[in-house]
Design a protein around this motif. Structure first.
Motif, mmCIF file in Angstrom:
data_model
loop_
_atom_site.group_PDB
_atom_site.id
_atom_site.type_symbol
_atom_site.label_atom_id
_atom_site.label_comp_id
_atom_site.label_asym_id
_atom_site.label_seq_id
_atom_site.Cartn_x
_atom_site.Cartn_y
_atom_site.Cartn_z
ATOM 1 N N CYS A 228 0.829 -1.207 0.000
ATOM 2 C CA CYS A 228 0.000 0.000 0.000
ATOM 3 C C CYS A 228 0.860 1.252 0.000
ATOM 4 O O CYS A 228 2.009 1.242 0.457
ATOM 5 C CB CYS A 228 -0.912 0.040 1.234
ATOM 6 S SG CYS A 228 -2.118 -1.296 1.319
ATOM 7 N N SER A 244 -5.340 9.608 1.849
ATOM 8 C CA SER A 244 -5.664 8.795 0.671
ATOM 9 C C SER A 244 -4.767 7.570 0.690
ATOM 10 O O SER A 244 -3.650 7.602 1.219
ATOM 11 C CB SER A 244 -5.475 9.591 -0.621
ATOM 12 O OG SER A 244 -4.112 9.956 -0.802
ATOM 13 N N SER A 246 -3.815 3.755 -1.639
ATOM 14 C CA SER A 246 -4.008 2.823 -2.752
ATOM 15 C C SER A 246 -3.186 1.579 -2.472
ATOM 16 O O SER A 246 -2.080 1.662 -1.935
ATOM 17 C CB SER A 246 -3.579 3.459 -4.084
ATOM 18 O OG SER A 246 -2.209 3.808 -4.058
#
Length: 436
Positions: A228, A244, A246
């Motif tokens: 991540c 945020s 991803s």
């Protein structure tokens, strides 16, 4: 060793940049090269407290690391201009100071490009006055992004928040825990920006029984795992104000854990996925069929890809295609044996391939643009490049450098005109490097 002087227009290669052993070639007209150096210089000039601003003289060497984000590392030479440091003018609006009086400098910088924004990671400049030894060594970069230890206590609340967010937004049946922090960066603004890369692993604690991660949740040796990247902003009150994240998973059966499953939504595909092979084959075949070029093109790099289930499968792929040595006159089709031309044309392509296998239906659409035809930088009229090149040879094996030192030519005297002679930098004199 003999000194050579070579003045070339920007038709040759500027950078030979590697990702592993695959070299990428960037032309002098590639606006990203100039933008990255321009950004670094504009971050340096405000640190000059007295005297004049510095102007770009020549970019000497550089490397590029692709990814999300992309990193540019380069060395560039600067030269004192005739605009004062407090003038408020951009360095491009200045002229070079007289050669004997002008201070010069050598800067090394690493610039991060995230989406369409640049950020200074590190920058160091050595300044030499017109006459005399080195005057200044390091200019501190206030507000730059700096690497910090992966064991830093400052990361504890950041990582805790990241793992909690991951577990709360995952459809997986079990909770995950932190495995390892791979890298961490911090930037001092009106608060702190953190950029961290870390790996996670499945634990033995199911969400059905455990509402949150506990100390006795143990990582499973054969559990699902992934990597991540998180971006967090901690405000001046030490509160996480923006976040945020991803993630990419390594497990084949865990494809989309970070969002609620969306039937019919596009999903990202790894660029090396076997699933893309057929769609890429149709894409390059369509490109070569529509392209009137004498030689075949082949796909060199897949930049990104998505698939979408819509009564079939729709693939959207962005890739770079490069000219090969196989001519259409001598070859009936493109084969795997066709080698890429080192100095051949490169195309940036976007393909849309709709496939319905049970009906043998394939509808490929491909649009490409030559890499050297990118939109020119603001303030440059068509056909004008801010650089001239002085050719040097590539140095140590495994280290990719500029094949051409890229020298700033100077601003235009007026729109559409060639640079006035007095605004051009002096001729490049570069020592020829020995063959390795």
């Amino acid at each position: 060793m003999k000194l050579i002087t070579t003045l070339l227009l920007c038709s040759g290669l500027l950078l030979s940049l590697t990702q592993g052993e695959d070299a990428q070639e960037i032309d002098c007209n590639d606006e990203t090269v100039f933008q990255a150096v321009d950004f670094a210089l504009k971050q340096f000039n405000p640190g000059v407290k007295s005297g004049n601003q510095y102007m770009l003289h020549r970019v000497m060497e550089g490397t590029k690391t692709d990814g999300s984000p992309t990193f540019y590392s380069f060395k560039y030479l600067i030269k004192e201009g005739n605009c004062s440091a407090q003038s408020g003018l951009a360095w491009q609006d200045c002229d070079f100071k007289d050669a004997e009086e002008a201070a010069t400098g050598e800067c090394t910088a690493t610039v991060e490009k995230r989406e369409n924004e640049f950020f200074i990671v590190t920058q160091t400049c050595k300044i030499t006055p017109g006459k005399g030894p080195i005057l200044k060594d390091n200019f501190p970069c206030i507000g730059c992004v700096h690497a910090i230890s992966t064991d830093s206590p400052d990361l504890e609340p950041v990582l805790k928040h990241s793992i909690e967010h991951f577990n709360n937004n995952t459809d997986h049946s079990h909770l995950f825990t932190l495995r390892k922090v791979k890298s961490a960066h911090r930037q001092v603004v009106a608060g702190l920006n953190f950029d961290i890369t870390y790996t996670v692993v499945q634990t033995n604690c199911s969400k059905e029984r455990f509402p949150s991660l506990r100390g006795d949740c143990v990582a499973l040796p054969n559990g699902d795992d992934g990597e991540c990247r998180g971006n967090l902003f901690v405000d001046i009150n030490n509160k996480i104000a923006n976040f945020s994240q991803s993630c990419t998973f390594y497990s084949e059966h865990l494809l989309e854990p970070l969002s609620k499953k969306c039937a019919g939504c596009p999903k990202d595909i790894p660029v090396d996925s076997p699933e893309l092979k057929e769609a890429l084959g149709h894409s390059i075949a369509q490109l070569n069929a529509e392209n009137s070029h004498t030689f075949y093109f082949k796909i060199d790099t897949v930049k990104k890809a998505t698939s979408q289930v819509v009564a079939g499968t729709n693939y959207v792929i962005e890739f770079i295609a490069r000219e090969t040595k196989c001519s259409k006159e001598s070859n009936t089709e493109l084969t795997e044996d066709c080698e890429i031309k080192h100095l051949g044309q490169s195309l940036n392509c976007n393909a849309n391939v709709y496939m319905r296998p049970w009906e043998n239906k394939v509808v490929p659409t491909v649009k490409c643009q030559a890499l050297d035809m990118t939109t020119l930088i603001r303030r440059r009229p068509p056909g004008f490049s801010p650089f001239r090149t002085a050719r040097v040879q590539e140095t140590n094996a495994g280290t990719t450098r500029l094949l051409n030192a890229c020298e700033y030519k100077g601003r235009l005297s007026k729109a559409g005109a060639e640079p006035a002679p007095e605004r051009q930098a002096e001729s490049s004199q570069v020592k020829q490097l020995p063959q390795q």
